[in-house]
Enzyme design. Sequence first.
Site, short mmCIF file in Angstrom:
data_model
loop_
_atom_site.label_atom_id
_atom_site.label_comp_id
_atom_site.label_asym_id
_atom_site.label_seq_id
_atom_site.Cartn_x
_atom_site.Cartn_y
_atom_site.Cartn_z
N SER A 1 -11.12 19.43 -39.63
CA SER A 1 -12.02 18.33 -39.97
C SER A 1 -13.42 18.69 -39.49
O SER A 1 -13.63 19.75 -38.91
CB SER A 1 -11.55 17.05 -39.30
OG SER A 1 -11.86 17.11 -37.92
N LYS A 2 -14.35 17.77 -39.73
CA LYS A 2 -15.75 18.03 -39.37
C LYS A 2 -15.91 18.36 -37.89
O LYS A 2 -16.84 19.07 -37.51
CB LYS A 2 -16.60 16.79 -39.70
CG LYS A 2 -16.77 16.58 -41.19
CD LYS A 2 -18.16 16.07 -41.51
CE LYS A 2 -18.41 16.07 -43.00
NZ LYS A 2 -17.62 15.03 -43.69
N ARG A 3 -14.99 17.84 -37.08
CA ARG A 3 -15.07 18.14 -35.65
C ARG A 3 -15.05 19.64 -35.38
O ARG A 3 -15.52 20.12 -34.37
CB ARG A 3 -13.88 17.52 -34.90
CG ARG A 3 -14.00 16.04 -34.64
CD ARG A 3 -12.78 15.52 -33.92
NE ARG A 3 -11.56 15.72 -34.71
CZ ARG A 3 -10.56 16.50 -34.35
NH1 ARG A 3 -10.59 17.15 -33.22
NH2 ARG A 3 -9.49 16.60 -35.12
#
Length: 488
Positions: A260-262
């Site tokens: 994910s963007k994390r």
Amino acid sequence: MPLSPDSLGVPASIAGSRPRVRFAPSPTGYLHVGGARTALFNWLYARHYRGTLILRIEDTDAERSTPEMVEGILQGMRWLGLNWDEGPFFQTDRVETYRGVAATLLASEHAYYCFCSKEDLEIRRAQATAEGRPPRYDGTCRNISSEEAARRKSGGEAAVVRFKVPQSGSTAFDDAVFGRVEFANAEVEDFVLLRSDNGPTYHLSVVADDIKMRITHVIRGADHISNTPKQVMIYEALGVPMPIFAHVPLILGPDKTRLSKRHGATSVLAYREEGIIPEAFRNFLALLGWTAPEGTPEILGDERLISLFDLNAISRSDAVFDRAKLDWFNTEYIRSYPSEKLLPLIEEEWAKAGIKNQIHDRQSLLATIELLKPRARSLKDFATSLRAFFTDDFETDPAATAKFLKDESVRQILIELAQRYETCDDFSEPGMEKLLRDLAAEKNVKAGALINGARVALTGQGVAPSLFAVMMALGKDRTVKRLKEIPF
Ligand code: GLU
């Protein structure tokens, strides 16, 4: 006669012809790494078997789909070099087809109208949850006779169309990656095919399209495994042969949670911005979930990827996205690409950075790229740390100036050096080196001090290829000018 996507045909696998696969993104977000990997596997499969790749935009979720996202997906596919053979088809243009399939299922009593209101359903779901039962549709409308249902429907009552899931037994399919997958029918609720606004749900549109487009292999993310039994039921109800399903494992971040963007950039186009070579990205992505035969090097290139790729070497275990590995692939590709092939990619970087290349002679330009490519980690480097080779409009690393040009006497000697270069006849690597070393001896300074200072003056950087090779790449005029007019 070839079947058009709108005629109800027999899947080509069954007819014994070449595979037809599809990439079917929902334009509710950009093309992300996971989607790109699915697209790539479909592309590799289609190219390996000389089949057909269809691009289908699943945009029936009007609230979440946007034209910008469609454009982003197309751009991502183009940048990645994943050319498709048919489409893009948009599901919003094909709604009548889905309604037709729903009508067929209603007529054969594999589906029924459900008049339960949203509010009633919510109350009943909450009740079921409170009583510890699964909150599935309870079948209230399942036994309404088709005559009564038709009467209520034509009387204007709002209804959805639900699929009549068999109440016992199980539904199974043979997945090309995961093997036999089986679900108990009792676990599956009577799912909705058409909403009360007559819009199709994902299950209906995906199966209708895969049939009408004669898809032979459904290659998609493993997150769709749990959807597949419902889709299998629709195939069975329609009496149409199923495609082969191949679910590909998920991509996780280094911490083993879903990417994910994390974990950094997930949009494919962000990698274009970062100066990644598309072919390097394809190679890297291909190895996320697919294993090349033992003994094969990791750097494969398109041709080998296409010739080696097959579904039987897709792994069941999740893949881990390793950014450092992607950079490694990129560096290796930059190093091994011929300069002719790098040039158009570098030109794109210059265009983005507003750089006008000042090396007009093509041979010199290619020679300069050849000199620099072992030092580049990204295409972007040619527009940043290496830009001084291509344009006089470059900035200097202040740390390098502070380290190598803080001594005024070094600057003065470099001006003298420039004067000697200007008048010399032999502008060659050994010739330049000799003049520099002689001058250093005369002035009683270390040659290294002049070499380091000259490197900063010429390139703006403290680290660059061999100084004399740099001079050759810049040419006599620019070398002399930059040594004489150190602006910092
Ligand atoms: N539109 C679905 C998605 O983006 C894919 C459906 C499919 O491949 O069957 O997840």
